[in-house]
Design a protein around this motif. Structure first.
Motif, PDB file in Angstrom:
ATOM      1  N   ASN A 227     -41.878  46.785 -21.207  1.00  0.00           N
ATOM      2  CA  ASN A 227     -41.779  46.638 -22.664  1.00  0.00           C
ATOM      3  C   ASN A 227     -43.054  46.984 -23.421  1.00  0.00           C
ATOM      4  O   ASN A 227     -43.144  46.705 -24.619  1.00  0.00           O
ATOM      5  N   ILE A 228     -44.013  47.572 -22.763  1.00  0.00           N
ATOM      6  CA  ILE A 228     -45.345  47.728 -23.342  1.00  0.00           C
ATOM      7  C   ILE A 228     -45.362  48.549 -24.626  1.00  0.00           C
ATOM      8  O   ILE A 228     -46.166  48.296 -25.518  1.00  0.00           O
ATOM      9  N   GLU A 229     -44.481  49.503 -24.772  1.00  0.00           N
ATOM     10  CA  GLU A 229     -44.485  50.340 -25.971  1.00  0.00           C
ATOM     11  C   GLU A 229     -43.785  49.675 -27.152  1.00  0.00           C
ATOM     12  O   GLU A 229     -43.889  50.172 -28.276  1.00  0.00           O
ATOM     13  N   GLU A 230     -43.107  48.583 -26.919  1.00  0.00           N
ATOM     14  CA  GLU A 230     -42.376  47.897 -27.980  1.00  0.00           C
ATOM     15  C   GLU A 230     -43.334  47.091 -28.848  1.00  0.00           C
ATOM     16  O   GLU A 230     -43.946  46.136 -28.378  1.00  0.00           O
ATOM     17  N   GLU A 231     -43.442  47.471 -30.098  1.00  0.00           N
ATOM     18  CA  GLU A 231     -44.330  46.774 -31.029  1.00  0.00           C
ATOM     19  C   GLU A 231     -43.928  45.313 -31.207  1.00  0.00           C
ATOM     20  O   GLU A 231     -44.773  44.433 -31.358  1.00  0.00           O
ATOM     21  N   SER A 232     -42.636  45.039 -31.147  1.00  0.00           N
ATOM     22  CA  SER A 232     -42.142  43.681 -31.391  1.00  0.00           C
ATOM     23  C   SER A 232     -42.184  42.790 -30.147  1.00  0.00           C
ATOM     24  O   SER A 232     -41.874  41.605 -30.225  1.00  0.00           O
ATOM     25  N   PHE A 233     -42.584  43.341 -29.000  1.00  0.00           N
ATOM     26  CA  PHE A 233     -42.654  42.543 -27.775  1.00  0.00           C
ATOM     27  C   PHE A 233     -43.794  41.536 -27.894  1.00  0.00           C
ATOM     28  O   PHE A 233     -44.923  41.895 -28.189  1.00  0.00           O
ATOM     29  N   ASN A 234     -43.464  40.261 -27.678  1.00  0.00           N
ATOM     30  CA  ASN A 234     -44.467  39.203 -27.801  1.00  0.00           C
ATOM     31  C   ASN A 234     -44.232  38.153 -26.723  1.00  0.00           C
ATOM     32  O   ASN A 234     -43.405  38.353 -25.815  1.00  0.00           O
ATOM     33  N   VAL A 235     -44.932  37.056 -26.793  1.00  0.00           N
ATOM     34  CA  VAL A 235     -44.836  36.018 -25.771  1.00  0.00           C
ATOM     35  C   VAL A 235     -43.433  35.417 -25.729  1.00  0.00           C
ATOM     36  O   VAL A 235     -42.909  35.136 -24.650  1.00  0.00           O
ATOM     37  N   ALA A 236     -42.813  35.242 -26.874  1.00  0.00           N
ATOM     38  CA  ALA A 236     -41.438  34.711 -26.898  1.00  0.00           C
ATOM     39  C   ALA A 236     -40.491  35.672 -26.185  1.00  0.00           C
ATOM     40  O   ALA A 236     -39.607  35.238 -25.429  1.00  0.00           O
ATOM     41  N   SER A 237     -40.675  36.969 -26.394  1.00  0.00           N
ATOM     42  CA  SER A 237     -39.856  37.982 -25.705  1.00  0.00           C
ATOM     43  C   SER A 237     -40.102  37.930 -24.206  1.00  0.00           C
ATOM     44  O   SER A 237     -39.164  38.045 -23.413  1.00  0.00           O
TER      45      SER A 237
ATOM     46  N   ALA B 109     -41.068  35.326 -22.461  1.00  0.00           N
ATOM     47  CA  ALA B 109     -40.411  34.110 -21.958  1.00  0.00           C
ATOM     48  C   ALA B 109     -38.913  34.347 -21.797  1.00  0.00           C
ATOM     49  O   ALA B 109     -38.328  33.959 -20.769  1.00  0.00           O
ATOM     50  N   ASP B 110     -38.293  34.991 -22.770  1.00  0.00           N
ATOM     51  CA  ASP B 110     -36.859  35.289 -22.682  1.00  0.00           C
ATOM     52  C   ASP B 110     -36.555  36.181 -21.482  1.00  0.00           C
ATOM     53  O   ASP B 110     -35.606  35.931 -20.744  1.00  0.00           O
ATOM     54  N   GLU B 111     -37.348  37.219 -21.304  1.00  0.00           N
ATOM     55  CA  GLU B 111     -37.146  38.150 -20.178  1.00  0.00           C
ATOM     56  C   GLU B 111     -37.286  37.450 -18.827  1.00  0.00           C
ATOM     57  O   GLU B 111     -36.635  37.826 -17.862  1.00  0.00           O
ATOM     58  N   LEU B 112     -38.146  36.451 -18.775  1.00  0.00           N
ATOM     59  CA  LEU B 112     -38.373  35.713 -17.527  1.00  0.00           C
ATOM     60  C   LEU B 112     -37.434  34.510 -17.393  1.00  0.00           C
ATOM     61  O   LEU B 112     -37.535  33.768 -16.421  1.00  0.00           O
ATOM     62  N   SER B 113     -36.564  34.326 -18.383  1.00  0.00           N
ATOM     63  CA  SER B 113     -35.634  33.180 -18.406  1.00  0.00           C
ATOM     64  C   SER B 113     -36.378  31.856 -18.311  1.00  0.00           C
ATOM     65  O   SER B 113     -36.017  30.967 -17.544  1.00  0.00           O
ATOM     66  N   MET B 114     -37.437  31.758 -19.101  1.00  0.00           N
ATOM     67  CA  MET B 114     -38.252  30.556 -19.144  1.00  0.00           C
ATOM     68  C   MET B 114     -38.382  30.105 -20.585  1.00  0.00           C
ATOM     69  O   MET B 114     -38.292  30.922 -21.502  1.00  0.00           O
ATOM     70  N   SER B 115     -38.638  28.821 -20.762  1.00  0.00           N
ATOM     71  CA  SER B 115     -38.957  28.365 -22.111  1.00  0.00           C
ATOM     72  C   SER B 115     -40.380  28.803 -22.432  1.00  0.00           C
ATOM     73  O   SER B 115     -41.196  29.038 -21.538  1.00  0.00           O
ATOM     74  N   TYR B 116     -40.667  28.904 -23.710  1.00  0.00           N
ATOM     75  CA  TYR B 116     -42.003  29.277 -24.150  1.00  0.00           C
ATOM     76  C   TYR B 116     -43.030  28.291 -23.582  1.00  0.00           C
ATOM     77  O   TYR B 116     -44.081  28.693 -23.089  1.00  0.00           O
ATOM     78  N   ASN B 117     -42.707  27.000 -23.645  1.00  0.00           N
ATOM     79  CA  ASN B 117     -43.645  25.978 -23.164  1.00  0.00           C
ATOM     80  C   ASN B 117     -43.912  26.096 -21.671  1.00  0.00           C
ATOM     81  O   ASN B 117     -45.064  25.977 -21.232  1.00  0.00           O
ATOM     82  N   ASN B 118     -42.867  26.333 -20.882  1.00  0.00           N
ATOM     83  CA  ASN B 118     -43.064  26.484 -19.435  1.00  0.00           C
ATOM     84  C   ASN B 118     -43.885  27.728 -19.114  1.00  0.00           C
ATOM     85  O   ASN B 118     -44.742  27.705 -18.231  1.00  0.00           O
ATOM     86  N   LEU B 119     -43.612  28.821 -19.831  1.00  0.00           N
ATOM     87  CA  LEU B 119     -44.397  30.038 -19.630  1.00  0.00           C
ATOM     88  C   LEU B 119     -45.857  29.785 -19.985  1.00  0.00           C
ATOM     89  O   LEU B 119     -46.763  30.178 -19.244  1.00  0.00           O
ATOM     90  N   TYR B 120     -46.082  29.121 -21.097  1.00  0.00           N
ATOM     91  CA  TYR B 120     -47.445  28.804 -21.521  1.00  0.00           C
ATOM     92  C   TYR B 120     -48.174  28.019 -20.433  1.00  0.00           C
ATOM     93  O   TYR B 120     -49.283  28.374 -20.024  1.00  0.00           O
TER      94      TYR B 120
END
Length: 128
Positions: free
Chosen positions: A38-48, A50-61
């Protein structure tokens, strides 16, 4: 440019603990693989991420912080800037092209992030 290209750099910079478990290394490898995809995606962020990894934001953090000592946002930015530096050192792309390859929202924000990370502007990176 893939995660394999900078995995050793990231591992040595991100953790003083050289006894990271295989499972933890696999997790970081998966994180890097998702970022690479997803590196070229400008909108790709930590929330994205977490979603891709099927994890909550807090668990990923918590997981990334415990493994690398960095927040997920810092880890993501550092990873992208390391890829950008390698692309610039190869010399086949302009600063503008590299900034879009790593999903920067603008060339100026890319240049600021790059200079913050490496202490020099991206225009001063020369091929080896």
């Amino acid at each position: 440019m893939t995660s394999a290209d900078i995995a050793s750099d990231q591992a040595s910079e991100s953790s003083e603990d050289t006894s990271m478990s295989i499972r933890d290394r696999e997790f970081l490898s998966k994180v890097q693989s998702v970022i690479d995809t997803n590196i070229e995606e400008e909108s790709f962020n930590v929330a994205s991420l977490a979603d891709e990894l099927s994890m909550s934001y807090n668990n990923l953090y918590l997981k990334i912080k415990s493994l690398t000592g960095q927040t997920p946002q810092t880890y993501l930015n550092t990873y992208k800037m390391n890829i950008a530096k390698k692309l610039l050192e190869e010399g086949s792309l302009t600063v503008s092209e590299v900034s879009y390859k790593v999903g920067a929202s603008s060339i100026s924000s890319f240049s600021r992030s790059f200079k913050k990370q490496f202490g020099i502007p991206p225009s001063e990176v020369r091929p080896n």
